[in-house]
Design a protein around this motif. Structure first.
Motif, PDB file in Angstrom:
ATOM      1  N   ASN A   1      -0.934   6.032 -13.367  1.00  0.00           N
ATOM      2  CA  ASN A   1      -1.552   5.346 -14.507  1.00  0.00           C
ATOM      3  C   ASN A   1      -2.944   5.839 -14.884  1.00  0.00           C
ATOM      4  OD1 ASN A   1       0.615   3.491 -14.945  1.00  0.00           O
ATOM      5  ND2 ASN A   1      -0.029   2.437 -13.073  1.00  0.00           N
ATOM      6  N   HIS A   2      -3.499   6.763 -14.100  1.00  0.00           N
ATOM      7  CA  HIS A   2      -4.845   7.256 -14.415  1.00  0.00           C
ATOM      8  C   HIS A   2      -4.876   8.772 -14.354  1.00  0.00           C
ATOM      9  CE1 HIS A   2      -5.519   3.092 -13.099  1.00  0.00           C
ATOM     10  NE2 HIS A   2      -6.603   3.107 -13.854  1.00  0.00           N
ATOM     11  N   LYS A   3      -5.654   9.336 -15.249  1.00  0.00           N
ATOM     12  CA  LYS A   3      -5.859  10.793 -15.218  1.00  0.00           C
ATOM     13  C   LYS A   3      -7.075  11.106 -14.353  1.00  0.00           C
ATOM     14  CE  LYS A   3      -3.925  12.597 -19.495  1.00  0.00           C
ATOM     15  NZ  LYS A   3      -2.984  11.530 -19.843  1.00  0.00           N
ATOM     16  N   PRO A   4      -7.086  12.282 -13.669  1.00  0.00           N
ATOM     17  CA  PRO A   4      -8.282  12.652 -12.904  1.00  0.00           C
ATOM     18  C   PRO A   4      -9.476  12.807 -13.857  1.00  0.00           C
ATOM     19  CG  PRO A   4      -6.415  14.093 -12.391  1.00  0.00           C
ATOM     20  CD  PRO A   4      -6.017  13.271 -13.567  1.00  0.00           C
ATOM     21  N   PRO A   5     -10.711  12.670 -13.404  1.00  0.00           N
ATOM     22  CA  PRO A   5     -11.081  12.433 -12.013  1.00  0.00           C
ATOM     23  C   PRO A   5     -10.716  11.026 -11.526  1.00  0.00           C
ATOM     24  CG  PRO A   5     -13.026  12.344 -13.422  1.00  0.00           C
ATOM     25  CD  PRO A   5     -11.888  12.793 -14.295  1.00  0.00           C
ATOM     26  N   ILE A   6     -10.249  10.973 -10.275  1.00  0.00           N
ATOM     27  CA  ILE A   6      -9.862   9.703  -9.662  1.00  0.00           C
ATOM     28  C   ILE A   6     -10.721   9.475  -8.421  1.00  0.00           C
ATOM     29  CG2 ILE A   6      -8.050   8.589  -8.299  1.00  0.00           C
ATOM     30  CD1 ILE A   6      -6.013   9.843 -10.250  1.00  0.00           C
ATOM     31  N   ARG A   7     -11.270   8.292  -8.332  1.00  0.00           N
ATOM     32  CA  ARG A   7     -12.007   7.887  -7.118  1.00  0.00           C
ATOM     33  C   ARG A   7     -11.679   6.425  -6.888  1.00  0.00           C
ATOM     34  NH1 ARG A   7     -18.209   9.447  -7.961  1.00  0.00           N
ATOM     35  NH2 ARG A   7     -17.458  10.580  -9.790  1.00  0.00           N
ATOM     36  N   THR A   8     -10.784   6.151  -5.952  1.00  0.00           N
ATOM     37  CA  THR A   8     -10.390   4.750  -5.768  1.00  0.00           C
ATOM     38  C   THR A   8     -10.078   4.459  -4.305  1.00  0.00           C
ATOM     39  OG1 THR A   8      -8.954   2.979  -6.616  1.00  0.00           O
ATOM     40  CG2 THR A   8      -7.899   5.100  -6.196  1.00  0.00           C
ATOM     41  N   ILE A   9     -10.332   3.220  -3.895  1.00  0.00           N
ATOM     42  CA  ILE A   9      -9.884   2.781  -2.574  1.00  0.00           C
ATOM     43  C   ILE A   9      -8.924   1.604  -2.746  1.00  0.00           C
ATOM     44  CG2 ILE A   9     -11.800   3.591  -1.147  1.00  0.00           C
ATOM     45  CD1 ILE A   9     -12.980   0.782  -1.308  1.00  0.00           C
ATOM     46  N   SER A  10      -7.953   1.528  -1.856  1.00  0.00           N
ATOM     47  CA  SER A  10      -6.913   0.504  -1.942  1.00  0.00           C
ATOM     48  C   SER A  10      -6.874  -0.317  -0.659  1.00  0.00           C
ATOM     49  CB  SER A  10      -5.546   1.149  -2.140  1.00  0.00           C
ATOM     50  OG  SER A  10      -5.636   2.232  -3.040  1.00  0.00           O
ATOM     51  N   PRO A  11      -7.496  -1.506  -0.693  1.00  0.00           N
ATOM     52  CA  PRO A  11      -7.405  -2.385   0.472  1.00  0.00           C
ATOM     53  C   PRO A  11      -6.148  -3.249   0.355  1.00  0.00           C
ATOM     54  CG  PRO A  11      -9.012  -3.246  -1.101  1.00  0.00           C
ATOM     55  CD  PRO A  11      -8.364  -2.054  -1.742  1.00  0.00           C
ATOM     56  N   GLY A  12      -5.548  -3.616   1.477  1.00  0.00           N
ATOM     57  CA  GLY A  12      -4.402  -4.513   1.387  1.00  0.00           C
ATOM     58  C   GLY A  12      -3.645  -4.658   2.685  1.00  0.00           C
ATOM     59  N   ARG A  13      -2.663  -5.583   2.631  1.00  0.00           N
ATOM     60  CA  ARG A  13      -1.872  -5.929   3.802  1.00  0.00           C
ATOM     61  C   ARG A  13      -0.685  -4.985   3.900  1.00  0.00           C
ATOM     62  NH1 ARG A  13       0.139 -11.989   4.690  1.00  0.00           N
ATOM     63  NH2 ARG A  13       0.830 -11.697   2.559  1.00  0.00           N
ATOM     64  N   VAL A  14      -0.380  -4.526   5.099  1.00  0.00           N
ATOM     65  CA  VAL A  14       0.771  -3.640   5.305  1.00  0.00           C
ATOM     66  C   VAL A  14       1.614  -4.143   6.471  1.00  0.00           C
ATOM     67  CG1 VAL A  14      -0.467  -1.652   4.361  1.00  0.00           C
ATOM     68  CG2 VAL A  14      -0.500  -2.058   6.817  1.00  0.00           C
ATOM     69  N   PHE A  15       2.841  -3.647   6.551  1.00  0.00           N
ATOM     70  CA  PHE A  15       3.824  -4.224   7.488  1.00  0.00           C
ATOM     71  C   PHE A  15       4.552  -3.130   8.246  1.00  0.00           C
ATOM     72  CE2 PHE A  15       3.173  -6.589   3.641  1.00  0.00           C
ATOM     73  CZ  PHE A  15       3.000  -7.902   4.063  1.00  0.00           C
ATOM     74  N   ARG A  16       4.638  -3.268   9.553  1.00  0.00           N
ATOM     75  CA  ARG A  16       5.416  -2.314  10.341  1.00  0.00           C
ATOM     76  C   ARG A  16       6.163  -3.024  11.451  1.00  0.00           C
ATOM     77  NH1 ARG A  16       1.392   2.959  10.705  1.00  0.00           N
ATOM     78  NH2 ARG A  16       0.886   2.916   8.496  1.00  0.00           N
ATOM     79  N   ASN A  17       7.390  -2.605  11.643  1.00  0.00           N
ATOM     80  CA  ASN A  17       8.251  -3.250  12.635  1.00  0.00           C
ATOM     81  C   ASN A  17       7.884  -2.767  14.035  1.00  0.00           C
ATOM     82  OD1 ASN A  17      10.239  -4.569  13.944  1.00  0.00           O
ATOM     83  ND2 ASN A  17      11.940  -3.555  12.900  1.00  0.00           N
ATOM     84  N   GLU A  18       6.760  -3.270  14.521  1.00  0.00           N
ATOM     85  CA  GLU A  18       6.272  -2.842  15.833  1.00  0.00           C
ATOM     86  C   GLU A  18       6.208  -4.026  16.773  1.00  0.00           C
ATOM     87  OE1 GLU A  18       2.728  -0.405  16.194  1.00  0.00           O
ATOM     88  OE2 GLU A  18       3.001   0.217  14.108  1.00  0.00           O
ATOM     89  N   ASP A  19       6.301  -3.752  18.063  1.00  0.00           N
ATOM     90  CA  ASP A  19       6.129  -4.825  19.042  1.00  0.00           C
ATOM     91  C   ASP A  19       4.686  -5.306  18.993  1.00  0.00           C
ATOM     92  OD1 ASP A  19       8.714  -4.668  19.854  1.00  0.00           O
ATOM     93  OD2 ASP A  19       8.305  -3.294  21.518  1.00  0.00           O
ATOM     94  N   ILE A  20       4.518  -6.630  19.050  1.00  0.00           N
ATOM     95  CA  ILE A  20       3.171  -7.194  18.986  1.00  0.00           C
ATOM     96  C   ILE A  20       2.522  -7.114  20.366  1.00  0.00           C
ATOM     97  CG2 ILE A  20       1.863  -9.311  18.561  1.00  0.00           C
ATOM     98  CD1 ILE A  20       4.058 -10.045  16.519  1.00  0.00           C
ATOM     99  N   SER A  21       1.298  -6.599  20.395  1.00  0.00           N
ATOM    100  CA  SER A  21       0.555  -6.509  21.661  1.00  0.00           C
ATOM    101  C   SER A  21      -0.923  -6.705  21.349  1.00  0.00           C
ATOM    102  CB  SER A  21       0.767  -5.133  22.291  1.00  0.00           C
ATOM    103  OG  SER A  21       0.083  -4.154  21.525  1.00  0.00           O
ATOM    104  N   ALA A  22      -1.779  -6.486  22.341  1.00  0.00           N
ATOM    105  CA  ALA A  22      -3.219  -6.648  22.115  1.00  0.00           C
ATOM    106  C   ALA A  22      -3.741  -5.616  21.109  1.00  0.00           C
ATOM    107  CB  ALA A  22      -3.966  -6.527  23.435  1.00  0.00           C
TER     108      ALA A  22
END
Ligand code: PHE
Length: 334
Positions: A173-194
């Motif tokens: 959706n944007h033409k260069p020059p591009i300077r952006t950061i994308s914060p957010g929640r992500v998901f991975r099927n991993e065993d939960i540990s410390a």
């Protein structure tokens, strides 16, 4: 007359006092009944005056009781509504931001100062934005690196495994020059540990322009680590990501001053904080950006990992338990 004066002067601050007064004047064995009993002994010429005085006394005693009761009720009603207005107010409890929000905002702040915008995208993604456009075609072995939660298959709908998907959308959706950061929640099927959780947060960055080089990436990383941690001794270890070429893992030198430093760096002093690299030409092509004109760099980091470092948090699960004893420790941090 004396009694009328006594009634007029009477005042009370409690129900009990009013009741004692009522019994004294108005009850069966009260003063008024006694005086009415005296009536027959009064000389006929004085009866009229005596009768009038008695009535006045009776009415004023009755009025007094009613009036005092009213006043007392009003006062306690007002106390119920407003409390004691002379009492100092209870201090207002301040809440605290969640450490993930605190660190996310810090990261956004650091990159905003050098011209990065913030972009966001959906947590439920399609195959194209999470994988294929990022140079991970179907059956690419690197897909296994990202233990994916699938919502539907054929065509694949999934929970995004990284916020690189947002960067694909941004490039579309944007033409260069591009300077952006994308914060957010992500998901991975991993065993939960410390150290690992199936839900965590990332900030990924993308920079595309003419003549962007690896030196620009390195300088940005130096700036970031200096602003974020107050130290900028870093090293880049060669690594592999399908969407960047060359790719590197970024380690920061944390030091070996304390016992915790020993523990978290496993005695080396070095800590891995993010992945990065030069955007693969295939990724640019997939987003209709000409790789012969433009080049770029990208990086990605886990917010939890940075927060654990900054605040010496020993277990990633603490972020999601919402134990107030944990959360309250961030009251003074904004
Ligand atoms: N997307 C990668 C991950 O989630 C991180 C990364 C981003 C690496 C950009 C290199 C460049 O692991």
């Amino acid at each position: 007359k004396e009694l009328i004066g006594e009634v007029a002067a009477f005042n009370a601050t409690s129900k009990d006092e009013i009741e004692t007064f009522r019994i004294k004047f108005l009850s069966k064995k009260g003063i008024l009944n006694d005086l009415f009993a005296e009536f027959k002994n009064v000389a006929p010429t004085e009866r009229k005056e005596f009768g009038q005085a008695l009535n006045t006394l009776k009415n004023s005693a009755q009025d007094k009781v009613n009036q005092l009761k009213d006043t007392l009720e009003n006062a306690s009603e007002q106390l119920g509504v407003y409390g004691d207005l002379t009492q100092p107010e209870e201090p207002i409890e301040l809440g605290s931001r969640h450490p993930i929000s605190i660190v996310k905002n810090k990261i956004i702040d650091v990159f905003s100062r050098v011209g990065f915008t913030v972009s966001e995208g959906p947590e439920i993604e399609d195959d194209w934005h999470n994988f294929t456009a990022l140079n991970l075609p179907e059956y690419h072995p690197a897909r296994d690196m990202q233990d994916t939660f699938f919502i539907e298959t054929n065509p694949d709908i999934l929970l995004r495994t990284h916020t690189s998907s947002v960067q694909v959308r941004y490039m579309e959706n944007h033409k260069p020059p591009i300077r952006t950061i994308s914060p957010g929640r992500v998901f991975r099927n991993e065993d939960i540990s410390a150290r690992a959780h199936c839900i965590f947060h990332q900030v990924e960055g993308l920079y595309i322009d003419t003549d962007v080089s690896f030196a620009d990436l390195k300088q940005t990383l130096l700036y970031f680590t200096k602003e974020m941690f107050g130290k900028s001794k870093i090293r880049l270890r060669p690594s592999y990501f399908p969407f960047t070429e060359p790719s590197a893992e970024v380690d920061i030198y944390w030091g070996l001053e304390t016992e915790t430093d020993y523990k978290i760096t496993k005695g080396t002093g070095w800590l891995e904080i993010m992945g990065c690299g030069m955007v693969d030409p295939n990724v640019l092509k997939n987003a209709n950006i000409d790789p012969d004109v433009y080049s770029g760099y990208a990086f990605g980091m886990g917010i939890e990992r940075i927060a654990m470092l900054l605040y010496q948090i020993p277990d990633i699960r603490m972020f999601y338990e919402n134990d107030v004893r944990f959360l309250e420790q961030f009251k003074s941090v904004i």
